[in-house]
Design an enzyme around this catalytic site. Structure first.
Site, PDB file in Angstrom:
ATOM      1  N   PHE A   1       6.077  -8.075  28.466  1.00 44.89           N
ATOM      2  CA  PHE A   1       5.717  -9.498  28.424  1.00 44.89           C
ATOM      3  C   PHE A   1       6.928 -10.382  28.117  1.00 44.89           C
ATOM      4  CE2 PHE A   1       4.062 -12.631  25.100  1.00 44.89           C
ATOM      5  CZ  PHE A   1       3.923 -13.674  26.006  1.00 44.89           C
TER       6      PHE A   1
ATOM      7  N   TYR B   1       5.101   0.793  12.922  1.00 51.49           N
ATOM      8  CA  TYR B   1       5.716  -0.370  13.570  1.00 51.49           C
ATOM      9  C   TYR B   1       6.510  -1.189  12.557  1.00 51.49           C
ATOM     10  CZ  TYR B   1       6.058  -4.634  16.416  1.00 51.49           C
ATOM     11  OH  TYR B   1       6.518  -5.716  17.120  1.00 51.49           O
TER      12      TYR B   1
ATOM     13  N   LYS C   1      10.730  -1.544  12.570  1.00 51.47           N
ATOM     14  CA  LYS C   1      11.435  -2.825  12.687  1.00 51.47           C
ATOM     15  C   LYS C   1      12.298  -3.111  11.461  1.00 51.47           C
ATOM     16  CE  LYS C   1       9.989  -4.233  16.738  1.00 51.47           C
ATOM     17  NZ  LYS C   1      10.922  -4.432  17.866  1.00 51.47           N
TER      18      LYS C   1
ATOM     19  N   TYR D   1      25.834  -2.018  11.168  1.00 46.49           N
ATOM     20  CA  TYR D   1      26.837  -2.094  12.236  1.00 46.49           C
ATOM     21  C   TYR D   1      27.621  -3.405  12.152  1.00 46.49           C
ATOM     22  CZ  TYR D   1      26.228   2.058  15.143  1.00 46.49           C
ATOM     23  OH  TYR D   1      26.265   3.339  15.617  1.00 46.49           O
TER      24      TYR D   1
END
Length: 328
Positions: free
Chosen positions: A12, A146, A150, A160
């Protein structure tokens, strides 16, 4: 011409981002493994010289030939139906997939934007939710796969950024809607509209007092685009702060769709958040962004899209072909 890799491109939001970057003069490389994406979302781009598609699972090693300027990581199951039925894949794309893409960004000296979510706040004890709120997440609950994927994604991205000096951006996406949503993906807008189109009762989980705020996809994409080109490396909420209860929202859908069906109530799923409303002060300040499309306008466009879908789409059950994609 700048080159951008967009993962989750057949989804989507990913497909709308492909459109946005092509319209802005970029060469777009779309990547998806179709575990939840739909190739039809990209059909209109197949003859576009500035678009290339690669079918690939980002949890596997990623190789992109040539230079790369930007990466947008939007590959992930994103609805409760998805991550309850494919929990391990949800965890892997947030961890292994993100690690692979951060490594690619480092190798290509590319700026990377990762798609986080309001779910990092869990069932919030702070309202509305600001970026400095740490959240209230059940790590071992059914939604934890989920939420924690995240949250890990944000953590490794910042590692990083700090350790390697990588150019990173993090968007925390709140409930977004619009054309190309999967009609039966379990989220409230397609759920209500699908039930109205099928002549079914509208289902509310809980007593309807829980709240959500809905951002139209064009506004969301514009916020993401502005964030990518900002100088801000920390998470930013992008969503619509206008809050509504699910009970009131069901009445809006009834008026919009003209359905004569009634509203029925079922038990609230475990760990389902009772309130969801973004504080977008930071986005206003650093991006000069806020949503412009009123919910009434956005819902009309979304319902018009759903009405164009085939009866097969209207009645099909999600995930019937998942075994073809799932390895472990």
């Amino acid at each position: 011409m700048k080159r951008v890799l967009i993962t989750g491109a057949a989804g989507f939001l990913g497909s709308h981002l492909c459109d946005k970057f092509i319209s802005e003069g970029f060469h777009v490389i779309g990547m998806d493994n179709f575990i939840t994406g739909d190739i039809r979302n990209l059909e209109h781009l197949k003859e576009n010289a500035n678009f290339k598609f690669i079918e690939h699972d980002v949890t596997e090693f990623i190789n992109i030939e040539g230079g790369l300027d930007y990466i947008l990581h939007f590959a992930s199951p994103a609805s409760p139906i998805d991550y309850l039925k494919i929990p391990i894949q949800t965890l892997k794309v947030g961890s292994l997939g993100t690690h692979n893409l951060l490594g690619l960004a480092k190798a290509k000296n590319a700026r990377i934007l990762i798609a986080s979510t309001s779910e990092v706040y869990g069932d919030p004890l702070v309202h509305p939710q600001t970026e400095d709120y740490y959240g209230n997440v059940n790590t071992i609950g059914p939604r934890g796969v989920y939420d924690e994927a995240k949250r890990f994604q944000e953590s490794i991205t910042m590692a990083y950024h700090r350790f390697h000096g990588l150019e990173t951006r993090i968007v925390r996406i709140f409930n977004t809607y619009g054309p190309r949503m999967r009609l039966n993906d379990g989220r409230v807008i397609p759920a209500f509209m699908g039930q109205a189109l099928r002549g079914e009762d509208l289902t509310i989980f809980g007593d309807g007092s829980q709240t959500r705020s809905f951002c139209y996809v064009d506004d969301q994409v514009e916020g993401i685009y502005k964030l990518l080109f900002s100088d801000y490396a920390y998470p930013v909420n992008i969503g619509n702060p206008y809050e509504i209860s699910i009970g009131d929202f069901a009445e809006e859908i009834i008026r919009l769709t003209g359905t004569t069906q009634k509203v029925v109530y079922h038990d609230l799923p475990k760990d389902d958040p009772l309130q969801r409303q973004p504080d977008i002060s930071l986005a206003k300040k650093i991006l000069n962004w806020e949503p412009k499309i009123h919910r009434e306008e956005g819902l009309k466009k979304t319902f018009a899209y759903f009405k164009t879908l085939s009866s097969e789409d209207l009645y099909k059950s999600e995930h019937k072909d998942f075994k073809h994609h799932i390895k472990n």
